[in-house]
Design a protein around this motif. Structure first.
Motif, PDB file in Angstrom:
ATOM      1  N   VAL A  29      41.129  28.088  36.829  1.00  0.00           N
ATOM      2  CA  VAL A  29      40.432  26.845  37.153  1.00  0.00           C
ATOM      3  C   VAL A  29      39.800  26.296  35.882  1.00  0.00           C
ATOM      4  O   VAL A  29      38.956  26.950  35.268  1.00  0.00           O
ATOM      5  CB  VAL A  29      39.371  27.082  38.243  1.00  0.00           C
ATOM      6  CG1 VAL A  29      38.463  25.868  38.394  1.00  0.00           C
ATOM      7  CG2 VAL A  29      40.045  27.427  39.569  1.00  0.00           C
ATOM      8  N   VAL A  30      40.233  25.101  35.483  1.00  0.00           N
ATOM      9  CA  VAL A  30      39.722  24.486  34.253  1.00  0.00           C
ATOM     10  C   VAL A  30      39.344  23.039  34.563  1.00  0.00           C
ATOM     11  O   VAL A  30      40.146  22.121  34.385  1.00  0.00           O
ATOM     12  CB  VAL A  30      40.768  24.521  33.118  1.00  0.00           C
ATOM     13  CG1 VAL A  30      40.104  24.201  31.791  1.00  0.00           C
ATOM     14  CG2 VAL A  30      41.481  25.853  33.054  1.00  0.00           C
ATOM     15  N   PRO A  31      38.129  22.780  35.031  1.00  0.00           N
ATOM     16  CA  PRO A  31      37.744  21.399  35.324  1.00  0.00           C
ATOM     17  C   PRO A  31      37.744  20.541  34.069  1.00  0.00           C
ATOM     18  O   PRO A  31      37.376  20.997  32.989  1.00  0.00           O
ATOM     19  CB  PRO A  31      36.333  21.546  35.903  1.00  0.00           C
ATOM     20  CG  PRO A  31      35.850  22.873  35.443  1.00  0.00           C
ATOM     21  CD  PRO A  31      37.050  23.745  35.297  1.00  0.00           C
ATOM     22  N   SER A  32      38.185  19.305  34.233  1.00  0.00           N
ATOM     23  CA  SER A  32      38.287  18.421  33.081  1.00  0.00           C
ATOM     24  C   SER A  32      38.366  16.974  33.535  1.00  0.00           C
ATOM     25  O   SER A  32      38.923  16.674  34.598  1.00  0.00           O
ATOM     26  CB  SER A  32      39.538  18.771  32.265  1.00  0.00           C
ATOM     27  OG  SER A  32      39.652  17.939  31.136  1.00  0.00           O
ATOM     28  N   ASP A  33      37.821  16.088  32.731  1.00  0.00           N
ATOM     29  CA  ASP A  33      37.974  14.643  32.920  1.00  0.00           C
ATOM     30  C   ASP A  33      38.987  14.168  31.885  1.00  0.00           C
ATOM     31  O   ASP A  33      38.665  14.003  30.708  1.00  0.00           O
ATOM     32  CB  ASP A  33      36.635  13.936  32.734  1.00  0.00           C
ATOM     33  CG  ASP A  33      36.748  12.424  32.879  1.00  0.00           C
ATOM     34  OD1 ASP A  33      37.871  11.913  33.090  1.00  0.00           O
ATOM     35  OD2 ASP A  33      35.714  11.746  32.772  1.00  0.00           O
ATOM     36  N   LEU A  34      40.212  13.949  32.316  1.00  0.00           N
ATOM     37  CA  LEU A  34      41.297  13.663  31.377  1.00  0.00           C
ATOM     38  C   LEU A  34      41.221  12.269  30.774  1.00  0.00           C
ATOM     39  O   LEU A  34      42.023  11.943  29.892  1.00  0.00           O
ATOM     40  CB  LEU A  34      42.642  13.871  32.064  1.00  0.00           C
ATOM     41  CG  LEU A  34      42.976  15.336  32.357  1.00  0.00           C
ATOM     42  CD1 LEU A  34      44.248  15.432  33.181  1.00  0.00           C
ATOM     43  CD2 LEU A  34      43.118  16.130  31.070  1.00  0.00           C
ATOM     44  N   THR A  35      40.278  11.458  31.217  1.00  0.00           N
ATOM     45  CA  THR A  35      40.086  10.170  30.558  1.00  0.00           C
ATOM     46  C   THR A  35      39.258  10.310  29.279  1.00  0.00           C
ATOM     47  O   THR A  35      39.191   9.368  28.487  1.00  0.00           O
ATOM     48  CB  THR A  35      39.417   9.147  31.482  1.00  0.00           C
ATOM     49  OG1 THR A  35      38.112   9.617  31.863  1.00  0.00           O
ATOM     50  CG2 THR A  35      40.249   8.923  32.735  1.00  0.00           C
ATOM     51  N   ASP A  36      38.660  11.464  29.077  1.00  0.00           N
ATOM     52  CA  ASP A  36      37.958  11.746  27.823  1.00  0.00           C
ATOM     53  C   ASP A  36      39.000  11.951  26.720  1.00  0.00           C
ATOM     54  O   ASP A  36      39.932  12.734  26.887  1.00  0.00           O
ATOM     55  CB  ASP A  36      37.114  13.007  27.989  1.00  0.00           C
ATOM     56  CG  ASP A  36      36.248  13.307  26.784  1.00  0.00           C
ATOM     57  OD1 ASP A  36      36.780  13.281  25.652  1.00  0.00           O
ATOM     58  OD2 ASP A  36      35.054  13.578  26.958  1.00  0.00           O
ATOM     59  N   PRO A  37      38.857  11.273  25.581  1.00  0.00           N
ATOM     60  CA  PRO A  37      39.883  11.369  24.531  1.00  0.00           C
ATOM     61  C   PRO A  37      40.180  12.788  24.058  1.00  0.00           C
ATOM     62  O   PRO A  37      41.302  13.087  23.658  1.00  0.00           O
ATOM     63  CB  PRO A  37      39.301  10.513  23.395  1.00  0.00           C
ATOM     64  CG  PRO A  37      38.426   9.522  24.079  1.00  0.00           C
ATOM     65  CD  PRO A  37      37.831  10.258  25.244  1.00  0.00           C
ATOM     66  N   GLY A  38      39.195  13.685  24.097  1.00  0.00           N
ATOM     67  CA  GLY A  38      39.426  15.046  23.626  1.00  0.00           C
ATOM     68  C   GLY A  38      39.800  16.034  24.707  1.00  0.00           C
ATOM     69  O   GLY A  38      40.027  17.212  24.414  1.00  0.00           O
ATOM     70  N   ALA A  39      39.897  15.569  25.956  1.00  0.00           N
ATOM     71  CA  ALA A  39      40.065  16.493  27.079  1.00  0.00           C
ATOM     72  C   ALA A  39      41.395  17.224  27.053  1.00  0.00           C
ATOM     73  O   ALA A  39      41.462  18.427  27.309  1.00  0.00           O
ATOM     74  CB  ALA A  39      39.898  15.746  28.400  1.00  0.00           C
ATOM     75  N   ALA A  40      42.477  16.529  26.766  1.00  0.00           N
ATOM     76  CA  ALA A  40      43.794  17.176  26.787  1.00  0.00           C
ATOM     77  C   ALA A  40      43.868  18.303  25.768  1.00  0.00           C
ATOM     78  O   ALA A  40      44.366  19.392  26.067  1.00  0.00           O
ATOM     79  CB  ALA A  40      44.889  16.145  26.523  1.00  0.00           C
TER      80      ALA A  40
END
Length: 255
Positions: free
Chosen positions: A57-68
């Motif tokens: 489980v790795v929560p992330s906001d992929l709209t953040d430029p550094g998230a990917a």
């Protein structure tokens, strides 16, 4: 996180519900260790609990430029580079062109187009080095046709299908395939929101609104999440399938 024993790794975005959940469970049943990401930790943990194999489980906001980059780096450090990437996270907004705000337009591009682009850019190098990889973007039949009141959503989905086609052409001899699955109206929380929007704007009942969406598809029913997951699985299994936008819509768009 559950222990992984040399299984290939699959990364699924938007994995907390709907199509992403179905894809995660399907790939887990197929022997993949699944890395699950979305904004909701609670939803991801629920999905991890029903996956039969290893899960992360790795929560992330992929709209953040550094998230990917942060997301994939963590998966590489704790497991290994993803062999399969399913870019499923997405959202829709309904408004006429003249009432679509700059904010709504940008939201659709950020999540439905830019986030998948960053994810592909980050994961392709390791796949090329391994001479094997499978990338599947969950797009929409809105990537193929235009419908009223969803111009921002449609533009973002047309764009992501273009990304898929260009990436597939670049990678055709590398052992890496890139495809899009293009569902019509699927029985998901996103469609529930569409139904509610119709109710709010027209005064129809929820049942009437849902029937309107079902009638848009020749088989007169909503697509199931499992039917979309099976199309994703076909893209994962078939190395000759690349550069395609596969319609899963009951026959509404024939192409």
């Amino acid at each position: 996180m559950s222990e992984r024993e040399n299984q290939p790794v699959a990364l699924i975005t938007g994995a907390g519900r709907g199509i992403g959940r179905a894809v995660a469970v399907t790939l887990s049943e197929q022997g993949y260790a699944v890395a699950l990401t979305s904004r909701s930790v609670e939803q991801l943990e629920e999905v991890a609990a029903v996956c039969p194999g290893p899960s992360m489980v790795v929560p992330s906001d992929l709209t953040d430029p550094g998230a990917a980059d942060q997301l994939v780096t963590r998966i590489e450090q704790e497991w290994s580079a993803p062999e399969v990437v399913v870019a499923n996270a997405g959202a829709g907004v309904s408004a006429s062109v003249q009432k679509t705000t700059d904010e709504q337009w940008q939201q659709m591009l950020d999540l439905n187009l830019t986030a998948p682009f960053r994810l592909l850019r980050r994961t392709i190098p390791a796949m090329k080095a391994a001479e094997h990889g499978r990338i599947v973007v969950v797009a929409s039949v809105a990537a193929k046709i235009g419908e009223p009141y969803i111009s921002a959503y449609t533009a973002s989905k047309h764009g992501v299908l273009g990304l898929v086609r260009s990436a597939a052409a670049e990678l055709a001899r590398s052992g890496v395939t890139v495809n899009a699955v293009c569902p019509g109206y699927v029985d998901t929380p996103m469609t529930d929101a569409t139904v509610q929007g119709i109710v709010d704007k027209t005064g129809r009942t929820a049942q009437e609104a849902r029937a309107l969406l079902e009638a848009k598809q020749p088989n007169h029913r909503l697509v199931t999440v499992d039917e979309v997951a099976l199309a994703v699985l076909a893209c994962v299994h078939n190395g000759a399938l690349t550069g395609q936008g596969i319609n899963i819509d009951g026959g509404a768009v024939q192409s």
